[in-house]
Design an enzyme around this catalytic site. Structure first.
Site, short mmCIF file in Angstrom:
data_model
loop_
_atom_site.label_atom_id
_atom_site.label_comp_id
_atom_site.label_asym_id
_atom_site.label_seq_id
_atom_site.Cartn_x
_atom_site.Cartn_y
_atom_site.Cartn_z
N HIS A 186 -1.23 1.94 -24.13
CA HIS A 186 -2.13 1.60 -23.02
C HIS A 186 -1.36 0.97 -21.88
O HIS A 186 -0.79 -0.11 -22.02
CB HIS A 186 -3.22 0.65 -23.49
CG HIS A 186 -4.37 0.55 -22.54
ND1 HIS A 186 -5.44 1.41 -22.57
CD2 HIS A 186 -4.60 -0.30 -21.51
CE1 HIS A 186 -6.29 1.09 -21.61
NE2 HIS A 186 -5.81 0.05 -20.95
N ASP A 188 -1.92 0.41 -17.51
CA ASP A 188 -2.87 0.54 -16.40
C ASP A 188 -2.20 0.72 -15.05
O ASP A 188 -2.81 0.41 -14.02
CB ASP A 188 -3.78 -0.69 -16.36
CG ASP A 188 -4.93 -0.61 -17.34
OD1 ASP A 188 -5.79 0.27 -17.16
OD2 ASP A 188 -4.96 -1.40 -18.29
N GLU A 291 -10.48 5.02 -20.49
CA GLU A 291 -10.86 3.70 -21.02
C GLU A 291 -12.31 3.39 -20.67
O GLU A 291 -12.60 2.82 -19.63
CB GLU A 291 -9.93 2.62 -20.47
CG GLU A 291 -10.17 1.26 -21.10
CD GLU A 291 -9.26 0.19 -20.55
OE1 GLU A 291 -9.20 -0.89 -21.17
OE2 GLU A 291 -8.63 0.40 -19.50
N HIS A 318 -16.05 0.02 -22.64
CA HIS A 318 -15.19 -1.01 -22.05
C HIS A 318 -15.94 -2.33 -22.26
O HIS A 318 -16.47 -2.57 -23.36
CB HIS A 318 -14.87 -0.71 -20.58
CG HIS A 318 -13.73 -1.54 -20.08
ND1 HIS A 318 -13.90 -2.56 -19.17
CD2 HIS A 318 -12.41 -1.54 -20.39
CE1 HIS A 318 -12.74 -3.15 -18.93
NE2 HIS A 318 -11.80 -2.55 -19.66
N HIS A 364 -12.15 -2.70 -27.41
CA HIS A 364 -13.30 -3.09 -26.58
C HIS A 364 -14.65 -2.94 -27.26
O HIS A 364 -15.66 -3.37 -26.69
CB HIS A 364 -13.33 -2.32 -25.25
CG HIS A 364 -12.28 -2.73 -24.27
ND1 HIS A 364 -12.40 -3.83 -23.47
CD2 HIS A 364 -11.08 -2.17 -23.96
CE1 HIS A 364 -11.33 -3.94 -22.70
NE2 HIS A 364 -10.51 -2.95 -22.98
N HIS A 385 -5.22 -1.02 -27.70
CA HIS A 385 -4.66 -2.28 -27.21
C HIS A 385 -5.50 -3.45 -27.73
O HIS A 385 -6.28 -4.04 -27.00
CB HIS A 385 -4.52 -2.30 -25.69
CG HIS A 385 -5.76 -2.00 -24.91
ND1 HIS A 385 -6.47 -0.84 -25.07
CD2 HIS A 385 -6.40 -2.71 -23.94
CE1 HIS A 385 -7.51 -0.85 -24.25
NE2 HIS A 385 -7.50 -1.98 -23.56
N ASP A 454 -0.76 -3.05 -22.70
CA ASP A 454 -1.76 -3.36 -21.67
C ASP A 454 -1.11 -3.84 -20.39
O ASP A 454 -1.72 -4.57 -19.59
CB ASP A 454 -2.76 -4.41 -22.19
CG ASP A 454 -4.13 -4.28 -21.53
OD1 ASP A 454 -4.30 -3.39 -20.68
OD2 ASP A 454 -5.02 -5.07 -21.86
#
Length: 560
Positions: A186, A188, A291, A318, A364, A385, A454
């Site tokens: 993961h 971003d 995600e 999420h 999540h 993650h 992450d």
């Protein structure tokens, strides 16, 4: 590694001490003993005699002098004296262990088992080492005599040896990562490209070779031996029932354009074979992870379309419920459970993901959702993650009973580096991340652990793991903790590849796709069309939204 090879390494390492201090330290190893040689203090620090030219002052080399080494032989002993050294955190076995054991069991850390004996020898008067005796008078201050060892040896020797030891594990980590690079679950960076540059990659400031304000850029990826990355196509929960699908498409597009703009670094792939090929080419295998289940807008058709665009995992939620799955905030009481895990449509989503070959990501989600998906899925799942709840009691982490299901199903937990999920505080460090990796390995098995850093999706990362270049330091720490090479290779890439291949094998594109849509009454939206749900096309609006629309219309008429 046999002791002879170990001895060669220690000699090379301690030669670095020689180059720094100008002191000749020699190491010899045999299967049963370790022999160290060192100069006498007199020879190193002897004052300049009259008539001699002054020694050149070249920094630390001012200590250099002709030396005659004294030798000390260390034999194996049982008591673990390593604990007296503050620079080592894990015990090493006694010297002379039989060949064939892991070389991590026989590194220079073995010296720390014998620290007391070394220090006594290094501080003992030379005459005593030669077999002579010295009479000490109680209460009388002993005079320093030529040849004495003084205690200063301990304060510079052991820190330097610890540095050498650290270098050993770092070098070992890099050797392993040369042909088994990191696959991280993961990252971003695409979200940062949207926030910073509105996804305009040709903006000079967005150059991924020089980009400085992010955890991730091309030089950092190369330094971190990153060979595979699931890039997150993330859009926030406030896009749900609005423009989530459009926003998600744009984030997938920017990932594809990264591969197009930097083909020497990135290659977009969609299967495990593509990852292995990218490894051979020395490029970063780039995959899409979406995600948040809100990105499919409760549509199986959108799910299938995203698969065809390259999505290879979908995080079921999420930080918000979808109409068909509950998120982790349900477990804190901040959100109300709507589906009690997975609704019937949520189960259909999981089945369709199995059919297509999309990995189910349970980061999540609520614990109930975790258990429901693990029990329903025909293929292993991932936590892209998340960390261990027992070490940090944050509801984003994975509790022990779920880790047991992870073990039973051959699934995977990719440990998160976010401070709040590592230490449950604003500060954390590399060692604490290693603790989470250790914990997941011990509870769920070495095959169940991976990296899910992450990076660029969090505001706080641990000291020692400041950006994506730091993976080798974390691997070195695990080697120091006596992870085997096979376990490390699994952590780096093998475990994710195993799960990915199992998901691919469970897929069946010849099977009839799932078709039954979600019930219209489950969709909570501002305004959406409901074509297909009734005989005549119409606009489906919530009463509040309709009232707002009518108010705006009346206001506009009044202003005319």
């Amino acid at each position: 590694m046999q002791n002879a090879a170990k001895g060669k390494w220690m000699c090379a390492c301690l030669c670095s001490v020689d180059s720094w201090l100008g002191v000749n330290l020699r190491v010899q190893a045999s299967p049963d003993a370790l022999t160290l040689g060192w100069p006498s203090v007199r020879e190193v620090t002897a004052p300049r005699q009259s008539g001699q030219s002054p020694r050149p002052k070249t920094g630390p080399r001012i200590l250099r002098a002709a030396v005659v080494t004294t030798q000390l032989t260390l034999l194996p002993e049982a008591s673990p004296l390593w604990a007296h050294c503050p620079f080592i955190w894990a015990p090493a076995p006694p010297l002379g262990r039989a060949p064939g054991n892991s070389h991590r069991d026989q590194g220079l850390c073995s010296l720390f088992w014998h620290r007391e004996k070394l220090l006594k020898a290094l501080t003992r008067p030379r005459s005593a080492q030669a077999g002579q005796t010295r009479t000490e008078v109680p209460g009388q201050r002993r005079k320093q005599v030529p040849g004495d060892r003084v205690m200063w040896t301990s304060w510079w020797l052991w820190p330097l040896v610890a540095i050498c030891t650290a270098d050993q594990f770092r070098d070992e980590a890099e050797r392993i990562m040369q042909d088994t690079p990191v696959i991280d679950g993961h990252n971003d960076l695409p979200w940062q490209l949207l926030n910073l540059f509105n996804n305009q990659l040709q903006d000079e400031r967005a150059n991924l070779t020089t980009l400085a304000q992010t955890h991730t850029n091309i030089p950092k990826l190369k330094a971190g031996f990153v060979g595979g990355q699931f890039w997150s196509a993330y859009v926030p929960c406030d896009t749900q029932d609005k423009d989530a699908v459009r926003r998600t498409l744009e984030q997938i597009d920017v990932i594809h354009r990264m591969c197009q703009m930097y083909p020497e670094t990135f290659v977009c792939v969609t299967n495990s074979t593509g990852i292995r090929q990218a490894f051979q080419e020395g490029r970063v295998a780039s995959l899409v992870g979406v995600e948040g289940g809100h990105s499919i807008d409760s549509s199986l058709g959108v799910l299938r379309a995203l698969y065809h665009l390259g999505m290879r995992y979908l995080t079921l939620t999420h930080n918000c419920n979808t109409p068909w799955a509950d998120n982790w905030l349900v477990d804190t009481g901040d959100d109300k459970a709507q589906s009690q895990g997975l609704s019937p449509f949520g189960e259909t989503v999981v089945k369709e993901m199995n059919r297509l070959g999309i990995m189910i990501d349970l980061a999540h989600v609520s614990v109930a959702t975790m258990k429901a998906a693990l029990q329903l899925s025909k293929a292993p799942v991932i936590f892209s993650h998340s960390s261990a709840y027992s070490l940090c009691a944050h509801r984003r982490n994975v509790p022990d009973d779920v880790l047991q299901l992870v073990k039973q199903t051959g699934s995977l937990v990719m440990v998160n580096f976010y401070n709040d999920y590592v230490s449950c505080k604003s500060e954390a460090n590399l060692s604490q991340v290693a603790d989470h990796l250790d914990y997941v390995k011990n509870v769920a098995g070495a095959e169940a652990v991976g990296f899910g850093g992450d990076y660029d999706g969090v505001t706080r990362v641990p000291s020692g793991l400041e950006d994506v270049s730091k993976y080798p330091d974390l691997v070195a720490e695990l080697l120091r903790r006596q992870w085997t090479e096979a376990e490390v290779r699994g952590l780096l890439a093998g475990n994710l590849l195993r799960v990915f291949e199992a998901v691919e094998q469970a897929s069946d594109h010849t099977q009839t796709p799932e078709e039954e849509p979600i019930s219209l009454d489950k969709l909570e939206a501002s305004c959406r069309t409901n074509y297909g749900y009734s005989e005549a096309p119409s606009l489906h609006c919530q009463p509040g939204s309709l009232l707002v629309s009518l108010t705006l219309l009346l206001l506009s008429l009044c202003l005319q």
